[in-house]
Design an enzyme around this catalytic site. Structure first.
Site, PDB file in Angstrom:
ATOM      1  CB  CYS A  61      -0.953  -0.004   1.186  1.00  0.00           C
ATOM      2  SG  CYS A  61      -1.991  -1.469   1.207  1.00  0.00           S
ATOM      3  CG  HIS A 114      -3.243   3.045   1.755  1.00  0.00           C
ATOM      4  ND1 HIS A 114      -3.579   2.665   0.481  1.00  0.00           N
ATOM      5  CD2 HIS A 114      -3.516   1.983   2.563  1.00  0.00           C
ATOM      6  CE1 HIS A 114      -4.018   1.414   0.515  1.00  0.00           C
ATOM      7  NE2 HIS A 114      -3.990   0.983   1.764  1.00  0.00           N
ATOM      8  CG  ASN A 116      -6.737  -1.312   0.791  1.00  0.00           C
ATOM      9  OD1 ASN A 116      -5.943  -0.889  -0.045  1.00  0.00           O
ATOM     10  ND2 ASN A 116      -6.357  -1.833   1.945  1.00  0.00           N
TER      11      ASN A 116
HETATM   12  N1  COA Z   1     -19.266  -8.555   7.901  1.00  0.00           N
HETATM   13  C1  COA Z   1     -19.789  -8.758   9.137  1.00  0.00           C
HETATM   14  N2  COA Z   1     -19.042  -9.056  10.216  1.00  0.00           N
HETATM   15  C2  COA Z   1     -17.709  -9.145  10.032  1.00  0.00           C
HETATM   16  C3  COA Z   1     -17.107  -8.951   8.775  1.00  0.00           C
HETATM   17  C4  COA Z   1     -17.945  -8.660   7.683  1.00  0.00           C
HETATM   18  N3  COA Z   1     -17.466  -8.440   6.456  1.00  0.00           N
HETATM   19  N4  COA Z   1     -15.772  -9.095   8.907  1.00  0.00           N
HETATM   20  C5  COA Z   1     -15.544  -9.379  10.198  1.00  0.00           C
HETATM   21  N5  COA Z   1     -16.702  -9.412  10.879  1.00  0.00           N
HETATM   22  C6  COA Z   1     -16.900  -9.676  12.305  1.00  0.00           C
HETATM   23  C7  COA Z   1     -15.796 -10.487  12.916  1.00  0.00           C
HETATM   24  O1  COA Z   1     -15.985 -11.851  12.695  1.00  0.00           O
HETATM   25  C8  COA Z   1     -15.901 -10.108  14.365  1.00  0.00           C
HETATM   26  O2  COA Z   1     -16.939 -10.859  14.947  1.00  0.00           O
HETATM   27  P1  COA Z   1     -16.813 -11.427  16.460  1.00  0.00           P
HETATM   28  O3  COA Z   1     -16.670 -10.204  17.319  1.00  0.00           O
HETATM   29  O4  COA Z   1     -18.073 -12.166  16.633  1.00  0.00           O
HETATM   30  O5  COA Z   1     -15.567 -12.269  16.444  1.00  0.00           O
HETATM   31  C9  COA Z   1     -16.370  -8.651  14.330  1.00  0.00           C
HETATM   32  O6  COA Z   1     -16.911  -8.435  13.013  1.00  0.00           O
HETATM   33  C10 COA Z   1     -15.240  -7.642  14.579  1.00  0.00           C
HETATM   34  O7  COA Z   1     -14.142  -7.994  13.790  1.00  0.00           O
HETATM   35  P2  COA Z   1     -12.819  -7.140  13.779  1.00  0.00           P
HETATM   36  O8  COA Z   1     -11.817  -7.757  12.867  1.00  0.00           O
HETATM   37  O9  COA Z   1     -12.394  -6.868  15.194  1.00  0.00           O
HETATM   38  O10 COA Z   1     -13.388  -5.771  13.143  1.00  0.00           O
HETATM   39  P3  COA Z   1     -12.695  -4.375  13.037  1.00  0.00           P
HETATM   40  O11 COA Z   1     -13.539  -3.333  13.651  1.00  0.00           O
HETATM   41  O12 COA Z   1     -11.245  -4.426  13.450  1.00  0.00           O
HETATM   42  O13 COA Z   1     -12.739  -4.110  11.460  1.00  0.00           O
HETATM   43  C11 COA Z   1     -11.232  -4.179   9.583  1.00  0.00           C
HETATM   44  C12 COA Z   1     -12.073  -4.987  10.573  1.00  0.00           C
HETATM   45  C13 COA Z   1     -10.457  -5.141   8.709  1.00  0.00           C
HETATM   46  C14 COA Z   1     -12.174  -3.350   8.747  1.00  0.00           C
HETATM   47  C15 COA Z   1     -10.247  -3.264  10.359  1.00  0.00           C
HETATM   48  O14 COA Z   1      -9.635  -4.001  11.374  1.00  0.00           O
HETATM   49  C16 COA Z   1      -9.175  -2.641   9.517  1.00  0.00           C
HETATM   50  O15 COA Z   1      -9.448  -1.816   8.666  1.00  0.00           O
HETATM   51  N6  COA Z   1      -7.890  -2.960   9.791  1.00  0.00           N
HETATM   52  C17 COA Z   1      -6.734  -2.339   9.212  1.00  0.00           C
HETATM   53  C18 COA Z   1      -6.523  -2.676   7.787  1.00  0.00           C
HETATM   54  C19 COA Z   1      -5.225  -2.111   7.334  1.00  0.00           C
HETATM   55  O16 COA Z   1      -4.787  -1.070   7.750  1.00  0.00           O
HETATM   56  N7  COA Z   1      -4.511  -2.815   6.489  1.00  0.00           N
HETATM   57  C20 COA Z   1      -3.192  -2.396   6.135  1.00  0.00           C
HETATM   58  C21 COA Z   1      -3.153  -1.580   4.923  1.00  0.00           C
HETATM   59  S1  COA Z   1      -3.810  -2.458   3.575  1.00  0.00           S
END
Ligand code: COA
Length: 325
Positions: free
Chosen positions: A113, A252, A282
């Site tokens: 990224c 990004h 993304n």
């Molecule tokens: N739809 C519904 N529920 C979902 C889901 C989806 N698409 N994806 C995950 N969940 C659920 C999970 O299973 C979890 O359920 P649980 O609490 O029962 O276990 C819950 O939602 C929370 O998951 P979590 O991973 O903690 O969510 P989050 O708030 O951290 O959001 C991202 C997930 C990926 C959007 C976020 O963590 C993120 O953007 N991370 C950084 C990404 C990044 O910077 N990457 C590097 C550059 S590319």
């Protein structure tokens, strides 16, 4: 050293759009979850058979036209990508042929990224010291080709696209400061396990779905916020500037919540942050550059404006850059 600036921009997004409603039919998710957790509403998806160089080509043609230079005048093509047409040769080499940029030296750059920020920083060095005159830097991804459509944790996040810029010597403005970094100790939290020399393709790697991108999103979230904040602070300090000097920050686009948390920490108001994540998701190497191209086209970046690019991704890698337009 010569001053180096961007004199042309171009972008290309594939025609097909995949909405959150479409994803609701594929995995157990909802528009509400995706929108509130990420800020994404839809993303562009390459057509079957459309590879990275096919997306890079129209973006590059547009950038060259905008710069009013011919492909034959290019001395260097750098393509930032993690989803090239094939492991080798480079997308840059394939693109050189498609453009007819016969005299250009070509290579791809893998910095996920942060790829575009790494790319312009590398090209700047060649131009600043006079080795080359004109460079094309492209950020392109077909991330949907490495997306696991059974994994709701990742498949809702990514999209496909390309952006390109032409760099050359400028009299005024241009790239003021760049800062690049890496922490290679966290390779495991965002990667594509198989298909390289560590785990060559086999029936087993296919069965284990190891040719798809894997991410521990919640672990990355806090690191992304802190690293992007720090990168912006470092690049500004290098330039002897403050946030008051920045007209627009183009980050990004991994997650709108990450971006807004960074802006808040830096004290930059929302209206000075450019977002295209809602429409594009993304796009890794392609995100920062397409956002830049769109912001220029929409008149949000005007001559004399100072912009800050700030990116973070798999590696972990990061890069920030200040440019006077
Ligand atoms: N739809 C519904 N529920 C979902 C889901 C989806 N698409 N994806 C995950 N969940 C659920 C999970 O299973 C979890 O359920 P649980 O609490 O029962 O276990 C819950 O939602 C929370 O998951 P979590 O991973 O903690 O969510 P989050 O708030 O951290 O959001 C991202 C997930 C990926 C959007 C976020 O963590 C993120 O953007 N991370 C950084 C990404 C990044 O910077 N990457 C590097 C550059 S590319």
């Amino acid at each position: 050293m010569k001053k180096v600036g961007i004199i042309g921009v171009g972008e290309y997004l594939p025609e097909k759009i995949l909405t959150n409603a479409d994803l609701e039919k594929i995995v157990d998710t909802s528009d509400e979850w995706i929108t509130t957790r990420t800020g994404i509403k839809e993303r562009h998806v390459a057509a079957k058979g459309q590879a990275a160089s096919d997306l890079a080509l129209p973006a590059s043609i547009q950038a060259l036209k905008d710069a009013k230079i011919n492909p034959e005048d290019l001395d260097l093509i750098v393509v930032a990508t993690i989803t090239g047409d094939m492991p080798f040769p480079s997308v840059a080499a394939i693109l050189q042929d498609k453009l007819g940029a016969k005299k250009a030296a070509c290579f791809d750059l893998s910095a996920a990224c942060a790829g575009f920020v790494y790319g312009i920083s590398v090209a700047q060095q060649f131009l600043a010291c006079g080795t080359y005159k004109n460079a094309l830097v492209v950020g392109v991804e077909v991330l949907t080709s490495v997306t696991d459509w059974q994994d709701r944790n990742t498949c809702v996040l990514f999209g496909d696209g390309a952006g390109a810029v032409v760099l050359t010597e400028v009299k005024e403005g241009g790239i003021i400061s760049t800062y690049l970094g890496c922490d290679g100790s966290k390779v495991g939290i965002l990667n594509l396990p198989a298909g390289g020399s560590r785990l060559p393709a086999s029936a087993e790697t296919v069965k284990n779905r190891q040719h798809f991108l894997k991410m521990q999103g919640n672990e990355l979230f806090k690191i992304a916020v802190n690293t992007m904040t720090k990168a912006a602070e470092v690049v500004l300090a290098q330039a002897k500037m403050t946030f008051a000097d920045i007209d627009l920050i183009i980050p990004h686009q991994a997650n709108a919540r990450i971006i807004m948390a960074v802006a808040k920490k830096l004290g930059i108001p929302e209206e000075r942050v450019y977002l295209n994540i809602e429409r594009c998701g993304n796009m890794s190497s392609a995100s920062t550059v397409t956002a830049l191209c769109e912001a220029v086209r929409e008149g949000k970046v005007k001559r004399g404006d100072v912009i800050l690019l700030d990116a973070f991704g798999a590696g972990l890698v990061w890069g920030a850059c200040i440019i006077k337009w």
